[in-house]
Write a protein that holds these residues in place. Structure first.
Motif, PDB file in Angstrom:
ATOM      1  N   VAL A 123       0.871  -1.169   0.000  1.00 22.92           N
ATOM      2  CA  VAL A 123       0.000   0.000   0.000  1.00 22.92           C
ATOM      3  C   VAL A 123       0.915   1.228   0.000  1.00 22.92           C
ATOM      4  N   VAL A 124       0.811   2.035  -1.071  1.00 26.27           N
ATOM      5  CA  VAL A 124       1.709   3.175  -1.260  1.00 26.27           C
ATOM      6  C   VAL A 124       0.968   4.471  -0.928  1.00 26.27           C
ATOM      7  N   ARG A 125       1.590   5.299  -0.098  1.00 24.36           N
ATOM      8  CA  ARG A 125       1.021   6.628   0.200  1.00 24.36           C
ATOM      9  C   ARG A 125       1.515   7.604  -0.862  1.00 24.36           C
ATOM     10  N   LEU A 126       0.620   8.032  -1.761  1.00 26.38           N
ATOM     11  CA  LEU A 126       1.010   8.919  -2.853  1.00 26.38           C
ATOM     12  C   LEU A 126       1.184  10.347  -2.366  1.00 26.38           C
ATOM     13  N   TRP A 127       0.228  10.829  -1.657  1.00 28.94           N
ATOM     14  CA  TRP A 127       0.331  12.104  -0.964  1.00 28.94           C
ATOM     15  C   TRP A 127      -0.733  12.118   0.123  1.00 28.94           C
ATOM     16  N   ARG A 128      -0.855  13.230   0.802  1.00 33.58           N
ATOM     17  CA  ARG A 128      -1.760  13.302   1.949  1.00 33.58           C
ATOM     18  C   ARG A 128      -3.177  12.909   1.534  1.00 33.58           C
ATOM     19  N   HIS A 129      -3.729  11.932   2.261  1.00 33.16           N
ATOM     20  CA  HIS A 129      -5.103  11.449   2.081  1.00 33.16           C
ATOM     21  C   HIS A 129      -5.300  10.557   0.856  1.00 33.16           C
ATOM     22  N   VAL A 130      -4.236  10.221   0.133  1.00 33.82           N
ATOM     23  CA  VAL A 130      -4.397   9.381  -1.064  1.00 33.82           C
ATOM     24  C   VAL A 130      -3.441   8.192  -0.994  1.00 33.82           C
ATOM     25  N   LEU A 131      -4.002   6.998  -1.132  1.00 33.93           N
ATOM     26  CA  LEU A 131      -3.228   5.755  -1.126  1.00 33.93           C
ATOM     27  C   LEU A 131      -3.418   5.028  -2.451  1.00 33.93           C
ATOM     28  N   ALA A 132      -2.471   4.144  -2.763  1.00 37.77           N
ATOM     29  CA  ALA A 132      -2.587   3.333  -3.979  1.00 37.77           C
ATOM     30  C   ALA A 132      -2.098   1.921  -3.706  1.00 37.77           C
ATOM     31  N   VAL A 133      -2.755   0.952  -4.348  1.00 42.30           N
ATOM     32  CA  VAL A 133      -2.341  -0.451  -4.258  1.00 42.30           C
ATOM     33  C   VAL A 133      -2.126  -0.962  -5.674  1.00 42.30           C
ATOM     34  N   PRO A 134      -0.881  -1.032  -6.138  1.00 46.48           N
ATOM     35  CA  PRO A 134      -0.615  -1.575  -7.480  1.00 46.48           C
ATOM     36  C   PRO A 134      -0.593  -3.105  -7.437  1.00 46.48           C
ATOM     37  N   LEU A 135      -1.511  -3.730  -8.128  1.00 43.57           N
ATOM     38  CA  LEU A 135      -1.613  -5.189  -8.123  1.00 43.57           C
ATOM     39  C   LEU A 135      -0.974  -5.769  -9.379  1.00 43.57           C
ATOM     40  N   ILE A 136      -0.169  -6.803  -9.182  1.00 45.18           N
ATOM     41  CA  ILE A 136       0.481  -7.487 -10.303  1.00 45.18           C
ATOM     42  C   ILE A 136       0.294  -8.985 -10.126  1.00 45.18           C
ATOM     43  N   GLY A 137      -0.149  -9.668 -11.163  1.00 47.49           N
ATOM     44  CA  GLY A 137      -0.336 -11.112 -11.088  1.00 47.49           C
ATOM     45  C   GLY A 137      -1.763 -11.497 -10.759  1.00 47.49           C
ATOM     46  N   ILE A 146     -10.792   2.314  -9.119  1.00 50.70           N
ATOM     47  CA  ILE A 146     -10.092   1.180  -9.743  1.00 50.70           C
ATOM     48  C   ILE A 146      -9.552   1.651 -11.083  1.00 50.70           C
ATOM     49  N   SER A 147      -8.235   1.506 -11.257  1.00 50.25           N
ATOM     50  CA  SER A 147      -7.616   1.915 -12.516  1.00 50.25           C
ATOM     51  C   SER A 147      -7.001   0.709 -13.217  1.00 50.25           C
ATOM     52  N   GLY A 148      -6.666   0.908 -14.486  1.00 48.27           N
ATOM     53  CA  GLY A 148      -6.058  -0.174 -15.251  1.00 48.27           C
ATOM     54  C   GLY A 148      -7.085  -1.018 -15.982  1.00 48.27           C
ATOM     55  N   ILE A 149      -8.267  -0.457 -16.239  1.00 46.42           N
ATOM     56  CA  ILE A 149      -9.302  -1.188 -16.966  1.00 46.42           C
ATOM     57  C   ILE A 149      -8.975  -1.110 -18.462  1.00 46.42           C
ATOM     58  N   ARG A 150      -8.218  -2.076 -18.942  1.00 44.47           N
ATOM     59  CA  ARG A 150      -7.829  -2.097 -20.356  1.00 44.47           C
ATOM     60  C   ARG A 150      -8.994  -2.616 -21.202  1.00 44.47           C
ATOM     61  N   PRO A 151      -8.985  -2.346 -22.514  1.00 46.23           N
ATOM     62  CA  PRO A 151     -10.092  -2.785 -23.378  1.00 46.23           C
ATOM     63  C   PRO A 151     -10.434  -4.269 -23.264  1.00 46.23           C
ATOM     64  N   PRO A 152      -9.439  -5.195 -23.270  1.00 43.35           N
ATOM     65  CA  PRO A 152      -9.813  -6.617 -23.142  1.00 43.35           C
ATOM     66  C   PRO A 152     -10.521  -6.930 -21.812  1.00 43.35           C
ATOM     67  N   LEU A 167     -16.154   3.755  -9.159  1.00 42.01           N
ATOM     68  CA  LEU A 167     -15.436   4.712 -10.000  1.00 42.01           C
ATOM     69  C   LEU A 167     -14.245   4.006 -10.639  1.00 42.01           C
ATOM     70  N   THR A 168     -14.242   3.910 -11.963  1.00 43.05           N
ATOM     71  CA  THR A 168     -13.155   3.207 -12.678  1.00 43.05           C
ATOM     72  C   THR A 168     -12.492   4.164 -13.658  1.00 43.05           C
ATOM     73  N   ARG A 169     -11.201   3.913 -13.898  1.00 44.72           N
ATOM     74  CA  ARG A 169     -10.444   4.697 -14.858  1.00 44.72           C
ATOM     75  C   ARG A 169      -9.538   3.764 -15.658  1.00 44.72           C
ATOM     76  N   ALA A 170      -9.249   4.169 -16.904  1.00 45.32           N
ATOM     77  CA  ALA A 170      -8.461   3.312 -17.781  1.00 45.32           C
ATOM     78  C   ALA A 170      -7.007   3.240 -17.359  1.00 45.32           C
ATOM     79  N   THR A 171      -6.464   4.341 -16.852  1.00 44.94           N
ATOM     80  CA  THR A 171      -5.043   4.378 -16.498  1.00 44.94           C
ATOM     81  C   THR A 171      -4.870   4.900 -15.087  1.00 44.94           C
ATOM     82  N   ALA A 181      -8.608  11.794 -10.819  1.00 45.75           N
ATOM     83  CA  ALA A 181      -9.863  11.645 -10.080  1.00 45.75           C
ATOM     84  C   ALA A 181      -9.641  11.777  -8.580  1.00 45.75           C
ATOM     85  N   ALA A 182      -8.534  11.263  -8.101  1.00 48.70           N
ATOM     86  CA  ALA A 182      -8.231  11.353  -6.673  1.00 48.70           C
ATOM     87  C   ALA A 182      -8.020  12.792  -6.245  1.00 48.70           C
TER      88      ALA A 182
END
Length: 292
Positions: free
Chosen positions: A167-181, A241-247, A263-267, A274-275
């Protein structure tokens, strides 16, 4: 307990008391000579284990517990065998080597019995008794070893999951979880627990879950994401949720999975935008000057 068994127990117990040091030394030497343990356990540790187990065998034989149950129910003996096996499991010794190490005690003990008596019938009876007793101890050591290794594997797997879902703290009040696999139930649970804990600790208002590195999204993965989003909302934060690719978008549509409430975003860049908007809106609502 029959009188014959009582007599054999008394005989072996007396041998253990009379030759405790010699039995322990011989047992250690057998393990070292036959290389059952490799280099995972030091000679000092072997001697400590030998002293503990020989003492526990003595008190176990002095008890009234039937032979078939003495290893499993005599607290001191059970603990000595179990701790020996767990130490070997943590040190990386093999299960076979661990069981053999316990069984080598047979040889050391029977050699001591042989030094104490020359009666053939008594030696035979003692040998049968010692085999039954230490075969049970060997089985317990194998079972405990397996359980110990499974616990170690579960703990290591949990640690790997936590490392792979930061869980990455991007800046104040905003977190991100980059999922791989692959995202399965166990990993989703770790993601949820870590994310909710981080939201509380950082007073986060927005959590971004980026699935750019998730190869496929099926019904199970979508349900896991929905559960995580709902949990984040219960904590009073928004989730993107980000990373919603076309496939992936096509797959979700074909599966008939409803993500319209999320709330979803492509990238990830779009999710960050949005955050920023969500945190700005939240700050504006919280500013008392805006109420005037």
């Amino acid at each position: 307990m029959s009188s014959a068994e009582a007599a054999v127990r008394k005989r072996i117990s007396s041998v253990l008391r009379a030759e405790a040091d010699d039995i322990a030394d011989r047992w250690v030497q057998l393990q070292l000579d036959r290389g059952a343990l490799g280099k995972q356990v030091s000679e000092v540790e072997l001697r400590e284990e030998a002293d503990d187990l020989v003492a526990a065998l003595t008190t176990g034989l002095d008890s009234d517990i039937p032979l078939e149950n003495v290893v499993a129910t005599h607290r001191e003996l059970y603990q000595a065998v179990s701790e020996l096996s767990l130490r070997r499991a943590r040190a990386g010794a093999s299960p076979t080597g661990t069981s053999l190490a316990v069984l080598y005690l047979k040889e050391a003990l029977l050699e001591a019995v042989q030094r104490q008596t020359r009666d053939g019938d008594e030696l035979f009876t003692c040998a049968l008794f010692v085999n039954r007793l230490l075969d049970t101890a060997g089985a317990l050591s194998f079972e405990t070893y397996v359980e110990g290794r499974e616990e170690i594997i579960r703990r290591q797997s949990r640690q790997l999951l936590e490392v792979s879902t930061p869980v990455v703290r991007l800046w104040r009040h905003v977190l991100a979880v980059p999922l791989i696999g692959t995202l399965d139930t166990a990993r989703t649970q770790v993601v949820m627990e870590n994310l909710l804990q981080a939201i509380q600790e950082n007073e986060a208002q927005v959590a971004i879950i980026d699935i750019t590195g998730v190869p496929t999204v099926d019904t199970a993965v979508a349900q896991h994401l929905l559960q995580t989003v709902n949990a984040v909302r219960l904590m009073g934060a928004d989730c993107v949720i980000s990373g919603i690719r076309p496939p992936i978008a096509q797959t979700i549509a074909q599966l008939g999975i409803d993500l319209s409430t999320i709330l979803t975003r492509a990238t990830l860049a779009d999710a960050l935008t949005a955050a920023v908007r969500l945190t700005d809106d939240s700050s504006a609502q919280a500013d008392p000057r805006d109420a005037r």
